[in-house]
Design a protein around this motif. Sequence first.
Motif, PDB file in Angstrom:
ATOM      1  N   TYR A  68       0.823  -1.201   0.000  1.00 29.63           N
ATOM      2  CA  TYR A  68       0.000   0.000   0.000  1.00 29.63           C
ATOM      3  C   TYR A  68       0.853   1.244   0.000  1.00 29.63           C
ATOM      4  CZ  TYR A  68      -4.254  -2.580   0.859  1.00 29.63           C
ATOM      5  OH  TYR A  68      -5.323  -3.407   0.759  1.00 29.63           O
ATOM      6  N   THR A  69       2.075   1.144   0.427  1.00 36.33           N
ATOM      7  CA  THR A  69       2.950   2.307   0.436  1.00 36.33           C
ATOM      8  C   THR A  69       4.108   2.077  -0.520  1.00 36.33           C
ATOM      9  OG1 THR A  69       4.160   1.407   2.298  1.00 36.33           O
ATOM     10  CG2 THR A  69       2.357   2.912   2.796  1.00 36.33           C
ATOM     11  N   LEU A 120      -7.874   3.257   0.739  1.00 36.49           N
ATOM     12  CA  LEU A 120      -8.123   4.431   1.586  1.00 36.49           C
ATOM     13  C   LEU A 120      -8.879   4.024   2.845  1.00 36.49           C
ATOM     14  CD1 LEU A 120      -9.208   7.213  -0.954  1.00 36.49           C
ATOM     15  CD2 LEU A 120      -7.010   6.954   0.203  1.00 36.49           C
ATOM     16  N   TYR A 121      -9.948   3.268   2.667  1.00 32.65           N
ATOM     17  CA  TYR A 121     -10.721   2.855   3.833  1.00 32.65           C
ATOM     18  C   TYR A 121      -9.908   1.965   4.769  1.00 32.65           C
ATOM     19  CZ  TYR A 121     -15.036   4.951   2.127  1.00 32.65           C
ATOM     20  OH  TYR A 121     -15.998   5.838   1.724  1.00 32.65           O
ATOM     21  N   MET A 122      -9.044   1.139   4.220  1.00 29.90           N
ATOM     22  CA  MET A 122      -8.157   0.327   5.054  1.00 29.90           C
ATOM     23  C   MET A 122      -7.277   1.231   5.904  1.00 29.90           C
ATOM     24  SD  MET A 122      -8.277  -3.003   4.804  1.00 29.90           S
ATOM     25  CE  MET A 122      -6.617  -3.357   5.319  1.00 29.90           C
ATOM     26  N   ARG A 123      -6.670   2.212   5.287  1.00 33.21           N
ATOM     27  CA  ARG A 123      -5.783   3.132   5.986  1.00 33.21           C
ATOM     28  C   ARG A 123      -6.512   3.896   7.078  1.00 33.21           C
ATOM     29  NH1 ARG A 123      -1.116   5.120   3.393  1.00 33.21           N
ATOM     30  NH2 ARG A 123      -0.140   3.407   2.317  1.00 33.21           N
ATOM     31  N   TRP A 124      -7.780   4.228   6.820  1.00 30.00           N
ATOM     32  CA  TRP A 124      -8.554   4.963   7.815  1.00 30.00           C
ATOM     33  C   TRP A 124      -9.142   4.042   8.872  1.00 30.00           C
ATOM     34  CZ3 TRP A 124     -10.836   7.747   3.108  1.00 30.00           C
ATOM     35  CH2 TRP A 124     -10.075   8.887   2.808  1.00 30.00           C
ATOM     36  N   ALA A 130     -13.920  -0.920   3.348  1.00 28.99           N
ATOM     37  CA  ALA A 130     -12.830  -1.444   2.516  1.00 28.99           C
ATOM     38  C   ALA A 130     -13.257  -2.755   1.880  1.00 28.99           C
ATOM     39  CB  ALA A 130     -11.567  -1.638   3.348  1.00 28.99           C
ATOM     40  N   ARG A 131     -13.910  -3.599   2.658  1.00 25.16           N
ATOM     41  CA  ARG A 131     -14.366  -4.902   2.166  1.00 25.16           C
ATOM     42  C   ARG A 131     -15.321  -4.724   0.982  1.00 25.16           C
ATOM     43  NH1 ARG A 131     -16.105  -6.930   6.706  1.00 25.16           N
ATOM     44  NH2 ARG A 131     -14.167  -8.001   7.178  1.00 25.16           N
ATOM     45  N   GLY A 164     -13.999   1.898  13.059  1.00 25.06           N
ATOM     46  CA  GLY A 164     -14.530   2.899  12.157  1.00 25.06           C
ATOM     47  C   GLY A 164     -14.345   4.275  12.727  1.00 25.06           C
ATOM     48  N   PRO A 165     -14.911   5.252  12.082  1.00 28.56           N
ATOM     49  CA  PRO A 165     -14.772   6.615  12.538  1.00 28.56           C
ATOM     50  C   PRO A 165     -15.401   6.791  13.919  1.00 28.56           C
ATOM     51  CG  PRO A 165     -16.273   6.472  10.666  1.00 28.56           C
ATOM     52  CD  PRO A 165     -15.716   5.124  10.889  1.00 28.56           C
TER      53      PRO A 165
END
Length: 194
Positions: A68-69, A120-124, A130-131, A164-165
């Motif tokens: 991812y990076t 992006l969702y994985m990182r957040w 993400a799934r 999650g957020p």
Amino acid sequence: MNPYKVLGVSENASQEEIRQAYLALVKKYHPDKYVDNPLKELANEKLKEVNQAYDMLQKKQTSGGSSYTASGSSSYSGQYASELNRARAYINQNNLNAARSILDGIPVHDAEWNYLYGILYMRWGWYDRARVHFTAAYEAEPSNAEYRSAYTTLINNTNPYTSGPQNSADRDDCSCCSICSTLLCMNMCCNCCR
């Protein structure tokens, strides 16, 4: 930066020892532990350093393979290739807001778009979201090893707890943090993404 020192392992450590050290540090510095703590920013910086060190060692392990990076560019050459490759580059630089801005401006949500949004969702830490995106990417192009690996890792993760957020208005029934999910996904991302 010496990634071995950051993770607290010897340079002769096995891949499993590195992974275990990484998981322990992610658990130690996870943002959920520092929600109302004055050390929140310090913990976030330390977590970024731990993630960067682990990514460095994963790249070394895969002999220049991507994660991812990862450095390098995607081989994606379809519609909106320029924008999608720029979004991937921003993700690789950990500039997630810039990547999201580019992705939000692309009207065609193909496999690559879904895959990058999944990252992006994985990182957040929004693993349920993400799934959804990894599933869409895989179903659109099941022969793509990168999409398949992301999809398989998340689908095979049977742990019901996800992160999650913190703002409940932004959550889709995400209840709490799952270090195992985070680490499993990070391990998958570092070992297979191009």
